[in-house]
Design an enzyme around this catalytic site. Structure first.
Site, PDB file in Angstrom:
ATOM      1  CB  VAL A 102     -29.638  21.430  70.234  1.00 33.52           C
ATOM      2  CG1 VAL A 102     -29.395  22.577  71.190  1.00 33.52           C
ATOM      3  CG2 VAL A 102     -28.332  20.911  69.669  1.00 33.52           C
ATOM      4  CB  ALA A 257     -33.119  28.997  72.378  1.00 34.86           C
ATOM      5  CG  ASP A 258     -36.863  24.036  72.384  1.00 35.54           C
ATOM      6  OD1 ASP A 258     -36.988  22.970  73.009  1.00 35.54           O
ATOM      7  OD2 ASP A 258     -37.562  25.044  72.601  1.00 35.54           O
ATOM      8  NE  ARG A 259     -31.216  21.582  67.000  1.00 35.30           N
ATOM      9  CZ  ARG A 259     -30.861  20.382  66.526  1.00 35.30           C
ATOM     10  NH1 ARG A 259     -30.013  20.282  65.534  1.00 35.30           N
ATOM     11  NH2 ARG A 259     -31.369  19.287  67.056  1.00 35.30           N
ATOM     12  CB  ALA A 267     -35.597  26.375  66.761  1.00 31.50           C
TER      13      ALA A 267
END
EC number: 5.3.1.23
Length: 386
Positions: A102, A257-259, A267
């Site tokens: 994100v 975290a990526d999102r 995620a």
């Protein structure tokens, strides 16, 4: 202690370290075009949600800087309508390189918003381009400072949490997944930054990290960073996490975290959910460390997070240095890619990410502080830290 870097800029030159070749070869690649940046992000020559957002922003800045110096002037700089269309298309294209992260979307949206604000203010195209360049550079510059803040918040929270459970708050053992240090960001790191902060303040005994297959960002990159920082560490295979928890006193798991969805579902690199389930079984605090830009309030929960699936071949191949080591004519270790599976496998399941439910997460840390769930609740209120 020498920190590593994923991006470097000087005199209009933008370069990234090719993370596919680390830790055996440190090769910097020049990013000359938007397409170079797209390919670097897509192919994972650069990875880590904050780092790819920084690269995308800096690539746009370089593109605009070069256009301002060009003679003749590119047609898309002649009118604001043409400029808006051109830049909007570039940003939309870059976003598709890694859609789960994100931060990349946050950076492209921020530049789109800046573009519209400057157009609405009635500024000329060259001034708008200069404003966009400044904004893009600011996106990159902000990353290091916020990483140090969130690492401090998270580290201090963990020390106090351990004390509240009757521990001393010293000699802490912390496990992490994948790579979340300087190579994944513009500097210092997120979850690995928390570990670094504990080390710098004398509270860390040992860092543990998983290999993080199939790209081995843990065994290649996290190992490399921890060695560079002289932080005591132990590597384990992804399938050894349960055994580690049975036989060693682990005080916390810290992951990036990526999102992060509005309720706290997160995620992150595939294997994070496995670690969270095992951590819950062993009553080990599970901490997510990520910048505010990673929180996506538009997504209610993890079911709305798009999960990127990588090409099947990536799970079938391993790349590394020849062993015993062999040097080429330039005194560089020779590397090779080998296939570890039979050819022509019928099907390979190869998602890049999994989603850890908020119910399994103990704390979420951003540069604005630490959020924990209220007693009996399974979702987070992220309002205070966003």
């Amino acid at each position: 202690m020498a920190a590593l870097t994923s991006i470097r800029t000087s005199e209009g030159r933008l370069e990234i370290v090719n993370q596919l070749l680390l830790p055996h070869t440190t090769e910097f690649i020049e990013i000359k075009t938007i397409e170079d940046a797209f390919d670097a992000i897509k192919s994972m020559k650069i990875r880590g949600a904050p780092a790819i957002a920084s690269l995308a922003a800096l690539a746009v800045a370089n593109h605009l800087s070069n256009a301002l110096k060009a003679s003749p002037t590119p047609p898309w700089l002649e009118t604001t309508d043409a400029l808006k269309q051109h830049v909007s298309e570039l940003l939309a294209h870059l976003f598709t390189a890694r859609p789960t992260a994100v931060n990349l979307g946050a950076a492209t949206r921020r530049l789109s918003k800046k573009l519209q604000v400057e157009i609405d203010a009635g500024k000329d195209t060259r001034t708008i381009a200069q404003e966009l360049i400044a904004e893009a550079k600011q996106i990159d510059a902000e990353d290091v400072g916020r990483n140090k803040l969130m690492s401090k918040w998270g580290g201090e929270w963990l020390v106090e949490h351990v004390k509240s459970q009757g521990g001393s708050g010293a000699d802490l053992n912390v496990m992490t997944v994948c790579n979340t240090g300087s190579l994944a960001t513009s500097g210092y790191g997120t979850a690995l930054g928390l570990i670094t902060y504990l080390h710098e303040t004398g509270k860390l005994q040992r860092a543990f990290f998983t290999q993080s297959t199939p790209y081995h960002q843990g065994s290649r990159l996290t190992a490399f960073e921890l060695q560079s920082l002289k932080i005591p560490s132990t590597m384990l295979c992804d399938s050894m996490v349960g055994s580690l928890f049975q036989h060693h006193h682990i005080h916390a798991i810290a992951v990036g975290a990526d999102r992060i969805a509005r309720n706290g579902d997160t995620a992150n690199k595939i294997g994070t959910y496995n670690a969270a389930v095992l951590a819950a079984r062993h009553n080990i605090p599970f901490i997510v460390v990520a910048p505010v830009s990673t929180v996506d309030l538009e997504v209610a929960d993890g079911s709305g997070i798009p999960i990127e699936h990588r090409p099947a071949i990536e799970a079938c191949l391993v790349r590394g240095a020849l062993y015993p080591p062999k040097l080429d004519a330039q005194e560089v270790k020779e590397q090779a890619t080998v296939m570890v599976t039979p050819e022509g496998l019928e099907e390979v399941f190869n998602p890049s990410f999994d989603v850890t439910p908020a119910s399994l997460i103990t704390a979420i840390v951003t540069e604005k502080g630490v959020a924990v769930k209220k007693s009996g609740e399974e979702a987070f209120d992220l309002t205070p830290i966003v």
